[in-house]
Design a protein around this motif. Structure first.
Motif, mmCIF file in Angstrom:
data_model
loop_
_atom_site.group_PDB
_atom_site.id
_atom_site.type_symbol
_atom_site.label_atom_id
_atom_site.label_comp_id
_atom_site.label_asym_id
_atom_site.label_seq_id
_atom_site.Cartn_x
_atom_site.Cartn_y
_atom_site.Cartn_z
ATOM 1 N N GLY A 140 -4.380 11.862 -15.835
ATOM 2 C CA GLY A 140 -3.217 11.418 -16.589
ATOM 3 C C GLY A 140 -2.938 9.933 -16.516
ATOM 4 N N ILE A 141 -3.923 9.121 -16.101
ATOM 5 C CA ILE A 141 -3.743 7.676 -16.011
ATOM 6 C C ILE A 141 -4.356 7.035 -17.251
ATOM 7 N N SER A 142 -3.528 6.348 -18.032
ATOM 8 C CA SER A 142 -4.001 5.684 -19.247
ATOM 9 C C SER A 142 -4.167 4.193 -18.979
ATOM 10 N N TYR A 143 -4.850 3.511 -19.888
ATOM 11 C CA TYR A 143 -5.076 2.076 -19.705
ATOM 12 C C TYR A 143 -3.763 1.303 -19.772
ATOM 13 N N GLU A 144 -2.795 1.800 -20.559
ATOM 14 C CA GLU A 144 -1.500 1.132 -20.649
ATOM 15 C C GLU A 144 -0.795 1.107 -19.296
ATOM 16 N N MET A 145 -1.047 2.132 -18.465
ATOM 17 C CA MET A 145 -0.412 2.216 -17.156
ATOM 18 C C MET A 145 -1.002 1.226 -16.162
ATOM 19 N N VAL A 146 -2.234 0.807 -16.369
ATOM 20 C CA VAL A 146 -2.912 -0.052 -15.389
ATOM 21 C C VAL A 146 -3.181 -1.451 -15.919
ATOM 22 N N ARG A 147 -2.775 -1.733 -17.160
ATOM 23 C CA ARG A 147 -3.115 -3.008 -17.785
ATOM 24 C C ARG A 147 -2.597 -4.189 -16.974
ATOM 25 N N GLU A 148 -1.370 -4.085 -16.459
ATOM 26 C CA GLU A 148 -0.753 -5.193 -15.725
ATOM 27 C C GLU A 148 -0.938 -5.067 -14.214
ATOM 28 N N LYS A 149 -1.734 -4.113 -13.763
ATOM 29 C CA LYS A 149 -1.919 -3.894 -12.332
ATOM 30 C C LYS A 149 -3.011 -4.807 -11.781
ATOM 31 N N PRO A 150 -3.049 -5.003 -10.440
ATOM 32 C CA PRO A 150 -4.100 -5.844 -9.849
ATOM 33 C C PRO A 150 -5.475 -5.195 -9.971
ATOM 34 N N THR A 151 -6.510 -6.002 -9.866
ATOM 35 C CA THR A 151 -7.877 -5.494 -9.946
ATOM 36 C C THR A 151 -8.329 -5.005 -8.575
ATOM 37 N N ILE A 152 -9.509 -4.401 -8.551
ATOM 38 C CA ILE A 152 -10.052 -3.867 -7.297
ATOM 39 C C ILE A 152 -10.273 -4.990 -6.283
ATOM 40 N N LYS A 153 -10.525 -6.195 -6.763
ATOM 41 C CA LYS A 153 -10.754 -7.328 -5.859
ATOM 42 C C LYS A 153 -9.505 -7.659 -5.058
ATOM 43 N N ALA A 154 -8.329 -7.384 -5.606
ATOM 44 C CA ALA A 154 -7.076 -7.648 -4.896
ATOM 45 C C ALA A 154 -6.624 -6.458 -4.063
ATOM 46 N N VAL A 155 -6.950 -5.233 -4.503
ATOM 47 C CA VAL A 155 -6.434 -4.036 -3.839
ATOM 48 C C VAL A 155 -7.255 -3.664 -2.600
ATOM 49 N N LEU A 156 -8.591 -3.798 -2.667
ATOM 50 C CA LEU A 156 -9.420 -3.354 -1.544
ATOM 51 C C LEU A 156 -9.114 -4.078 -0.230
ATOM 52 N N PRO A 157 -8.870 -5.413 -0.228
ATOM 53 C CA PRO A 157 -8.503 -6.047 1.051
ATOM 54 C C PRO A 157 -7.236 -5.457 1.662
ATOM 55 N N ALA A 158 -6.228 -5.165 0.818
ATOM 56 C CA ALA A 158 -4.990 -4.563 1.334
ATOM 57 C C ALA A 158 -5.266 -3.174 1.894
ATOM 58 N N PHE A 159 -6.114 -2.394 1.211
ATOM 59 C CA PHE A 159 -6.421 -1.046 1.700
ATOM 60 C C PHE A 159 -7.208 -1.113 3.006
ATOM 61 N N LYS A 160 -8.102 -2.086 3.139
ATOM 62 C CA LYS A 160 -8.851 -2.231 4.390
ATOM 63 C C LYS A 160 -7.910 -2.527 5.553
ATOM 64 N N THR A 161 -6.905 -3.381 5.293
ATOM 65 C CA THR A 161 -5.910 -3.665 6.332
ATOM 66 C C THR A 161 -5.132 -2.400 6.689
ATOM 67 N N PHE A 162 -4.745 -1.630 5.672
ATOM 68 C CA PHE A 162 -4.008 -0.389 5.893
ATOM 69 C C PHE A 162 -4.812 0.580 6.761
ATOM 70 N N ALA A 163 -6.125 0.642 6.542
ATOM 71 C CA ALA A 163 -6.968 1.644 7.218
ATOM 72 C C ALA A 163 -7.607 1.125 8.494
ATOM 73 N N SER A 164 -7.271 -0.085 8.918
ATOM 74 C CA SER A 164 -7.936 -0.671 10.083
ATOM 75 C C SER A 164 -7.686 0.160 11.336
ATOM 76 N N ASN A 165 -8.711 0.233 12.179
ATOM 77 C CA ASN A 165 -8.643 0.925 13.475
ATOM 78 C C ASN A 165 -8.308 2.403 13.342
ATOM 79 N N THR A 166 -8.742 3.037 12.260
ATOM 80 C CA THR A 166 -8.532 4.473 12.079
ATOM 81 C C THR A 166 -9.828 5.123 11.630
ATOM 82 N N VAL A 167 -9.855 6.447 11.690
ATOM 83 C CA VAL A 167 -10.974 7.226 11.151
ATOM 84 C C VAL A 167 -10.647 7.565 9.701
#
Length: 685
Positions: free
Chosen positions: A551-578
């Motif tokens: 149910g995710i359309s392009y209109e919903m993600v058009r103004e969102k950050p790209t994977i280049k911006a999101v992956l560093p934040a997710f790596k920080t979120f998941a640090s030191n965990t399994v």
């Protein structure tokens, strides 16, 4: 994706080996008999065999087919039902007492299943009774903990409580807001959550110094215990922190408390005062002579800056006039028998003042005017500009003497200081409206305009929740950082980041990630408030087939950050965990192909609930998320949303955990070794 697999079964191996042995033995007997026959006998048998070849082959295939049918019936009516009963009985005992065995087999097998289900009913009722008794016994303790958490949530300071290793076990909402970056600040993400290290938020050297200072204070009699420091944080703020130790009954430090305040605005105000003083000093020491008028104007300007900053630090409240003025109206009528007519009813106007003292000011003014004018009815009108709110009190009839107004300003109010002092405290001004120096025909009151309530932190009465708040877990006081290899750490002691992705398709080389959702498991509990959810701009179209699933359309993600911006934040979120997921190989491959673009590499150990389910329930062919959830009694909410699937996966894993332990899979190394032996571990993306 729903996957199936054909299990290699010991029973069928036994059948195959048995038939092979029988054929070999039969062939050997035929060979021995053939060697002992005479030439005539051999020719006769050969002729009979040649004439009846198809009949004999048909008979052989008929015998083999009959044996296969017998073995298949035996397997499906006896062997397979027994295997399923063993697996599902363990599931009832370990994770889902409401599960019941439903097998097809012989009458004896069905009777055995009925008996097991009867015992399961007794076990479930007993389990409910014991659980209820435990909940009742813990009720008072939970009330005390929830009361503490509710009070903590309304403290005017940010509170973070850590164990002695710096792992966070409690924090309040104000602390969470302090460490949350401002929108569009460009700051990287630093997450505050249960079980996380506080050293990712505050410099470890500062806390270590504070702990050393506290230990020295504890060894010195009659010394207050605590340490203060000021530090910048990643959210772009400057905070002042007080470190306080948490001691056990033997005065050993088991943890520490950080009481935090945002002092960024205060430092900016001090800088403003310093700049004003420097400007005034330069004016005094200017080489050219300065006129007294310019000097006085400059002094007044500097004094006003200092005054505004001083009063802005006072504990004043933003008072909405649509509730404040009707209250004044009622109190004047009830206490003074004075009628107040309000003109131009205020529309979302607010003043900055202390509620009680300013209420007393208004009542004192009306009381003085009623006494001096012999009037019982007054008009109150409101005017406003961007920075100030003005009140004009007028009446019809005789005037009030200025001496009475001056006496009122000097009079103390119900244990409070004088009315004039209260006005200064509230940064307000009273102006008598006069025709001459003796007669007052009206009163003007001016206050600073208050900011809209949305800009201030909302507070209210502490709400004691019936369930545990999400911002603390006192059991983490007993958790220590293991120095041993994480592979040898028990599964129950690990912290997990459970995540899922939604994509534009199933091709890991050409499709893109459009959503990442994650939640953490800390101390065998899902930390629902410590979650990660981001929509991602794939910089390409989203196929209609993929849209129908998530149910995710392009209109919903058009103004969102790209994977280049999101992956560093997710790596920080998941640090030191399994890392934990369902069919995790697909998600990890989608992330891995982005390494050249993002420079982000995940080296966390990873577990897959798909593989773990296949390890624990090999008799079941379906190991998709829906079927596993149904077997374990997990309700699925938010299916095909990244965060919803991540939460479902987390709940499934917590159900699988006791089953893993009962099967001897205790550590991360055990789980990884068992997972690699399954059929699904051979799937590649």
């Amino acid at each position: 994706m729903c996957l199936y697999m054909t299990q290699t079964n010991r029973f069928w191996k036994f059948v195959g080996l048995s038939l092979t042995g029988i054929l070999i033995f039969t062939g050997f007997l035929v060979f021995l008999i053939w060697r002992n026959l005479g030439a005539g006998q051999s020719r006769v048998l050969y002729q009979i065999f040649q004439e009846n070849l198809y009949t004999l082959l048909g008979l052989a295939f008929l015998i083999l087919g009959s044996l296969w049918v017998v073995f298949d019936i035996t397997y499906n009516r006896y062997i397979l039902p027994l295997k399923r009963m063993a697996a599902e009985a363990g599931m009832i005992y370990d994770s889902n007492p409401s599960h019941r065995i439903r097998v097809r087999g012989s009458r004896d097998i069905r009777e055995m299943a009925r008996v097991i289900n009867d015992f399961a009913d007794m076990f479930e009722n007993l389990n409910k009774t014991i659980t209820q008794q435990i909940l009742t016994a813990r009720k008072e303790t939970e009330k005390e903990r929830n009361l503490l958490a509710a009070i903590m949530g309304e403290l005017p300071q940010g509170i973070v409580v850590c164990n002695k290793n710096g792992r966070i076990i409690l924090f309040n909402s104000l602390a969470k807001s302090l460490f949350t970056p401002e929108p569009a600040s460009g700051s990287s993400e630093f997450f505050l959550g249960l079980g996380r290290s506080v050293f990712h938020l505050v410099d470890k050297a500062l806390i270590t110094h504070a702990m050393d200072e506290i230990i020295e204070q504890m060894n010195t009699p009659d010394t207050s215990i605590g340490s203060f420091f000021i530090t910048p944080i990643a959210a772009g703020r400057l905070i002042s922190a007080e470190a306080i130790p948490v001691l056990d009954n033997e005065r050993r430090m088991t943890g520490f408390i950080l009481a935090l305040k945002d002092v960024s605005e205060r430092i900016e105000k001090y800088q403003t005062v310093d700049n004003s003083l420097k400007a005034f000093r330069q004016l005094i020491h200017a080489p050219e002579p300065i006129s007294p008028e310019v000097m006085v104007a400059s002094f007044d300007q500097m004094a006003q800056v200092i005054k505004n900053i001083t009063f802005s630090s006072l504990p004043l409240t933003t008072l909405p006039l649509d509730t404040f003025l009707p209250m004044i109206q009622k109190k004047a009528a009830f206490q003074l028998d004075v009628r107040v007519n309000i003109f131009r009813p205020p529309n979302r106007l607010r003043i900055l003042a202390d509620t009680y003292s300013i209420t007393q000011v208004f009542l004192s003014v009306f009381k003085t005017l009623a006494s001096g004018t012999r009037m019982q009815e007054f008009d109150l009108s409101v005017s406003d500009n961007e920075k100030q709110i003005g009140f004009h009190i007028s009446w019809d009839g005789t005037f009030c003497t200025m001496s009475l107004i001056e006496a009122m300003i000097k009079e103390r109010l119900n244990g409070l200081p004088s009315l004039g002092y209260i006005l200064k405290f509230n940064n307000a001004r009273l102006t008598p409206l006069t025709r001459d120096k003796e007669k007052c025909t009206g009163i003007g009151l001016t206050f600073l305009a208050g900011k809209p309530s949305g800009s201030a932190r909302k507070s209210g009465a502490p709400v004691i929740s019936n369930s545990r708040p999400e911002y603390y877990d006192f059991n983490l006081f007993n958790v220590t950082d293991s120095v041993e290899n994480v592979l040898d750490t028990p599964l129950k002691k690990l912290t997990y980041t459970v995540f899922d992705t939604e994509t534009t398709g199933l091709n890991t080389e050409t499709d893109e990630i459009i959503s990442i959702g994650a939640v953490r498991i800390v101390n065998q509990r899902i930390a629902y408030q410590d979650s990660f959810e981001e929509l991602i701009n794939p910089e390409r179209d989203i196929p209609i087939a993929a849209y129908k699933i998530h149910g995710i359309s392009y209109e919903m993600v058009r103004e969102k950050p790209t994977i280049k911006a999101v992956l560093p934040a997710f790596k920080t979120f998941a640090s030191n965990t399994v890392l934990l997921g369902h069919n995790l190989a697909f998600d990890m491959k989608m992330i891995k192909v982005k390494e050249p673009l993002t420079g982000i590499r995940f080296d966390n150990p990873a577990l897959d609930t798909l593989l773990l389910s296949a390890v624990l329930h090999p008799v079941h062919q379906q190991h998709d998320l829906e079927n596993i959830a149904r077997r374990l009694g997990v309700n699925i909410l938010g299916r095909h949303t990244a965060l919803g699937d991540a939460i479902t996966t987390a709940e499934i894993f917590l159900k699988l955990l006791p089953i893993l332990n009962s099967n001897g899979i205790l550590t991360l190394k055990d789980a990884l070794r068992a997972s690699k032996k399954t059929y699904y571990a051979r799937l590649k993306y």
